[in-house]
Motif scaffolding. Structure first.
Motif, PDB file in Angstrom:
ATOM      1  N   ILE A 423       0.807  -1.179   0.404  1.00 13.89           N
ATOM      2  CA  ILE A 423       0.097   0.132  -0.052  1.00 13.89           C
ATOM      3  C   ILE A 423       1.168   1.410  -0.104  1.00 13.89           C
ATOM      4  CG2 ILE A 423      -1.667  -0.802   0.659  1.00 13.89           C
ATOM      5  CD1 ILE A 423      -0.863   0.573   3.798  1.00 13.89           C
ATOM      6  N   SER A 424       2.252   1.316   0.433  1.00 14.34           N
ATOM      7  CA  SER A 424       2.936   2.265  -0.260  1.00 14.34           C
ATOM      8  C   SER A 424       4.772   2.242  -0.958  1.00 14.34           C
ATOM      9  CB  SER A 424       3.353   2.996   1.685  1.00 14.34           C
ATOM     10  OG  SER A 424       4.028   4.521   1.437  1.00 14.34           O
ATOM     11  N   ALA A 425       4.529   2.932  -1.858  1.00 17.54           N
ATOM     12  CA  ALA A 425       6.211   2.206  -2.427  1.00 17.54           C
ATOM     13  C   ALA A 425       7.218   3.167  -2.116  1.00 17.54           C
ATOM     14  CB  ALA A 425       5.754   2.118  -3.853  1.00 17.54           C
ATOM     15  N   GLU A 426       6.199   4.550  -2.337  1.00 19.02           N
ATOM     16  CA  GLU A 426       8.009   5.161  -2.248  1.00 19.02           C
ATOM     17  C   GLU A 426       7.201   5.938  -1.057  1.00 19.02           C
ATOM     18  OE1 GLU A 426       9.371   6.710  -5.453  1.00 19.02           O
ATOM     19  OE2 GLU A 426       7.215   7.610  -6.408  1.00 19.02           O
ATOM     20  N   HIS A 427       6.147   6.258  -0.358  1.00 22.29           N
ATOM     21  CA  HIS A 427       5.474   7.855  -0.140  1.00 22.29           C
ATOM     22  C   HIS A 427       5.446   7.369   1.379  1.00 22.29           C
ATOM     23  CE1 HIS A 427       3.542   9.420  -3.803  1.00 22.29           C
ATOM     24  NE2 HIS A 427       5.195   9.462  -4.072  1.00 22.29           N
ATOM     25  N   GLY A 428       5.872   6.798   2.107  1.00 21.50           N
ATOM     26  CA  GLY A 428       5.990   6.005   3.304  1.00 21.50           C
ATOM     27  C   GLY A 428       4.279   6.117   3.806  1.00 21.50           C
ATOM     28  N   ILE A 429       4.022   5.969   5.333  1.00 21.53           N
ATOM     29  CA  ILE A 429       3.125   5.801   6.028  1.00 21.53           C
ATOM     30  C   ILE A 429       2.604   6.987   6.450  1.00 21.53           C
ATOM     31  CG2 ILE A 429       1.801   4.639   7.546  1.00 21.53           C
ATOM     32  CD1 ILE A 429       2.264   3.201   5.545  1.00 21.53           C
TER      33      ILE A 429
END
Length: 468
Positions: A423-429
């Motif tokens: 659910i998160s590839a590169e933007h973080g949580i």
């Protein structure tokens, strides 16, 4: 969490000196709103340490008093990870020194407040490449990029941020300085502690400096903008380009016709590089250690792509200006999205081999449930990362459409799970996906909470982010 008393406030001011803090509302304002304008926060004081020792002094004071801290770099977070909600805000923007350039070791040691674009230029001046590249590089700082394990357009060739970091220096939640700065490629002495901090979004400590990998600068870079019928054709062409170029594909970005149309409409000075309209477009960049044969290799890949029916139209950048124009079409998509209206955004990753199937299935499910939703899908397909967004049918319907955000995201994330994606590839949580992470990966969150508890027993370090 303990409130900031006047005594503690004065102790922080004394520790950092007159340049190291601010309570001026005009200076605080840009630090308490996130880049997207989604989150509006507050802070009783902005701390601006100029050294690792000053960071440690500030954290020690806060730790002893149980005062919560939000660390902040360039404030380009897309998930609310750096927007304080009453915590003391520590900005690393004054820490901008390049401590060492070790050209023989292909590494440089820099402080956390260094802006990414400046580091790229410094590396280039030394005839080296620092390959991390993304849209916010003119303001994003390396400490924040490491804390969120940023991605960008060259992950396909060089990997995520964590793969570009050799060593770190950080201030831990009790104020201890951990010095793990090293230029070693091999160091097999137990736990790799830097990996705990990379991607932890400031919840385990504040990164103050890093030793980064450098690479030889490519002798020649070639770029093509091509039109295709489908995402499946794009994935097939990716494999072809990697094979024919000897794995020299540096970036492979995909965008649909609607994204190009929005860019052409809302971003001045842009134009369509192709004579014909296509359903999908790919930016394919190849980088070579030698200039000889570079253009011929790209032409061979495009030629075979045409012969196999994968490519319907295409153009090769003839010079740097044209290459920048091509890249601007991709990099302006977010700007065009904002100009048109709001959209429900998702930063997800899927195995490259199943990307076409995922986009087709996910799009069909969302549009079946919400027929007015406009699919706005683009991204780094070469490394499996797609920005799977859904826009309102018109700017005037944006607010009404956004009321369906939770339902749309639920469908997207359920589909991601079916494809064993993330659910998160590169933007973080950040705080945006905190509950989603907890519900979908409970065991992972349980382990992360145990680590957090061990390193930050008082829970003062970015307490609302990632784990909540």
């Amino acid at each position: 969490m303990t409130q900031l008393t006047e005594e503690i406030r004065q102790a922080l001011k004394d520790a950092l000196g007159p340049k190291g803090w601010s309570e001026d509302s005009s200076e605080l304002a840009p630090h308490v709103e996130d880049w997207r304008g989604r989150y509006q926060g507050s802070t009783p004081i902005l701390l601006k340490p100029g050294s690792t020792q000053e960071v440690a002094a500030a954290v020690t004071i806060c730790a002893e008093a149980g005062i919560a801290i939000t660390p902040q770099g360039g404030n380009t977070s897309l998930c609310g990870a750096a927007t304080p909600q009453g915590e003391v805000l520590i900005s690393l923007k004054r820490m901008t020194r390049v401590r060492e350039m070790d050209i023989g070791n292909d590494s440089m040691t820099v402080e956390a407040g260094c802006v990414l674009e400046n580091l790229q230029n410094i590396a280039a001046d030394a005839d080296r490449l620092f390959p991390l590249a993304l849209g916010s590089q003119g303001s994003a700082m390396i400490g924040g990029l490491i804390s969120t394990n940023a991605g960008g357009v060259q992950v396909l060739r060089y990997g995520m941020t964590r793969e570009l970091v050799l060593g770190l220096e950080a201030v831990l939640p009790d104020g201890t300085i951990w010095s793990g700065l090293t230029g070693l490629r091999k160091d097999n002495t137990g736990y790799d502690l830097k990996q705990l901090l990379i991607g932890a979004e400031g919840t385990l400590g504040i990164i103050t400096a890093a030793t980064l990998k450098l690479f030889p600068r490519p002798a020649r870079t070639e770029l093509a903008f091509v039109g295709m019928d489908s995402v499946g054709d794009a994935v097939t062409f990716l494999g072809l380009a990697k094979r024919l170029s000897g794995n020299a594909v540096t970036a492979f970005e995909i965008l649909p016709r609607i994204a190009l149309e929005r860019v052409l409409e809302h971003v001045p000075g842009t134009r369509d590089p192709l004579e014909s309209e296509q359903a999908w477009y790919v930016l394919c960049e190849l980088s070579f250690g030698r200039a000889d044969g570079a253009r011929e290799t790209l032409e061979e890949a495009l030629g075979e792509g045409f012969e196999q029916g994968l490519i319907k139209d295409g153009a090769i950048a003839e010079n740097e200006t044209q290459a920048r124009d091509f890249w601007r079409l991709r990099e302006s998509i977010a700007e065009a999205e904002r100009a048109y209206g709001r959209s429900v955004k998702h930063d997800v990753s899927i195995p490259v081999s199943r990307m076409a199937e995922f986009i087709e299935r996910g799009s069909a499910r969302v549009t079946q449930a919400y027929p007015d939703a406009v699919v706005f899908c683009f991204g780094h397909v070469g490394d499996g990362n797609v920005h799977f967004n859904f826009a309102s049918p018109s700017p005037g319907q944006a607010e009404e459409f956004m009321a369906h955000a939770a339902g749309i995201s639920g469908i997207v994330y359920d589909t991601v799970a079916e494809f064993d994606g993330s659910i998160s590839a590169e933007h973080g949580i950040g705080i945006l996906k905190r509950e989603e992470l907890a519900s979908r990966k409970p065991v992972d969150v349980k382990v992360m909470r145990a680590i957090k508890s061990a390193l930050d027993p008082k829970g003062i370090m970015n307490p609302r982010v990632l784990l909540g």
